[in-house]
Scaffold this active site. Sequence first.
Site, PDB file in Angstrom:
ATOM      1  N   ALA A 203      17.926  -5.475 -14.963  1.00 28.25           N
ATOM      2  CA  ALA A 203      18.652  -5.161 -16.196  1.00 28.25           C
ATOM      3  C   ALA A 203      18.998  -6.459 -16.902  1.00 28.25           C
ATOM      4  CB  ALA A 203      19.922  -4.390 -15.865  1.00 28.25           C
ATOM      5  N   HIS A 204      18.697  -6.539 -18.169  1.00 30.00           N
ATOM      6  CA  HIS A 204      19.086  -7.717 -18.943  1.00 30.00           C
ATOM      7  C   HIS A 204      19.238  -7.357 -20.409  1.00 30.00           C
ATOM      8  CE1 HIS A 204      14.764  -9.257 -20.012  1.00 30.00           C
ATOM      9  NE2 HIS A 204      14.822  -7.970 -19.988  1.00 30.00           N
ATOM     10  N   ARG A 205      19.432  -8.346 -21.256  1.00 33.51           N
ATOM     11  CA  ARG A 205      19.718  -8.250 -22.691  1.00 33.51           C
ATOM     12  C   ARG A 205      21.202  -8.002 -22.882  1.00 33.51           C
ATOM     13  NH1 ARG A 205      14.429  -8.106 -25.801  1.00 33.51           N
ATOM     14  NH2 ARG A 205      13.687  -9.754 -24.501  1.00 33.51           N
TER      15      ARG A 205
END
Length: 244
Positions: A203-205
Amino acid sequence: MTAIVLGTRPEIIKMSPVIRECERRHLNYFILHTGQHYSYEMDKVFFEELELPQPRFNLDVGSGTHAEQTGKIMIGVEKVLRKEKPDVVLVQGDTNTVLAGALAAVKLYIKVGHVEAGLRSFDRRMPEEINRLLVDHISDYLFAPTEKAKQNLLREGVDENKIFVTGNTVVDAVYQNLEVAKRKVNVLKDLGLKPRGYFLVTAHRQENVDVKEKLKGILKDLELIFQEFFLPYISNSSENSKKA
Ligand code: UD1
């Protein structure tokens, strides 16, 4: 001469097939690392594990606000480009490194090639969406991963002659790096996992992971997906293997 400008974890991975191809063809090129990512686990580990040549330059810009980071990268990239005078600058993706690298190059009348051009989320609150839009409109060579990405560019008035549908380098990266991984690591054994008995999530951003409620929602959705789709699949496959 080609300058490959990169600075973050995904750019190192997604540029790895391009870097290998430059090596294979003995092209005159160099890697300019902006240092947007600098922790060992976000940076050097990939050069080591993917067996990539070291960057010739590292600007060490580090973290900061969007303007600070973009500004520092532009100043550093401009200095290197003025000295080295490459014919073309290649950037990949949508980070601040990509925007700053492309902007510094285009203002020195150096041609810009954008790998992974034409992707759109249609959400202008995302910093990456702004970066993509701007870089696509100042690039000379737009390497679109899909026909859909090309259509996005055409809709925005980008000259068709500049667009090349190439596929996504991440696919080449997966296949090439899989071979490296097979040789070097046994991650399932190290983590005590069974083939097909686990799933991996990254999970990123900032709009996903920096907003607590949003992150909680994502984790909840993942739990549901796991219980509804994945768990029955594992149970079925272990039943089947018992029957076999
Ligand atoms: C950046 C990119 C994003 C990309 C992601 C890949 C932009 C606008 N965002 O987001 O598009 O998907 O990289 O990972 O360019 N940090 C470290 N070590 C590092 C780098 C960062 O600890 O090596 C920490 C710092 O606290 C920093 C924070 O992570 O403030 C965010 O880093 P930053 O590069 O600003 O953005 P990312 O979220 O990594």
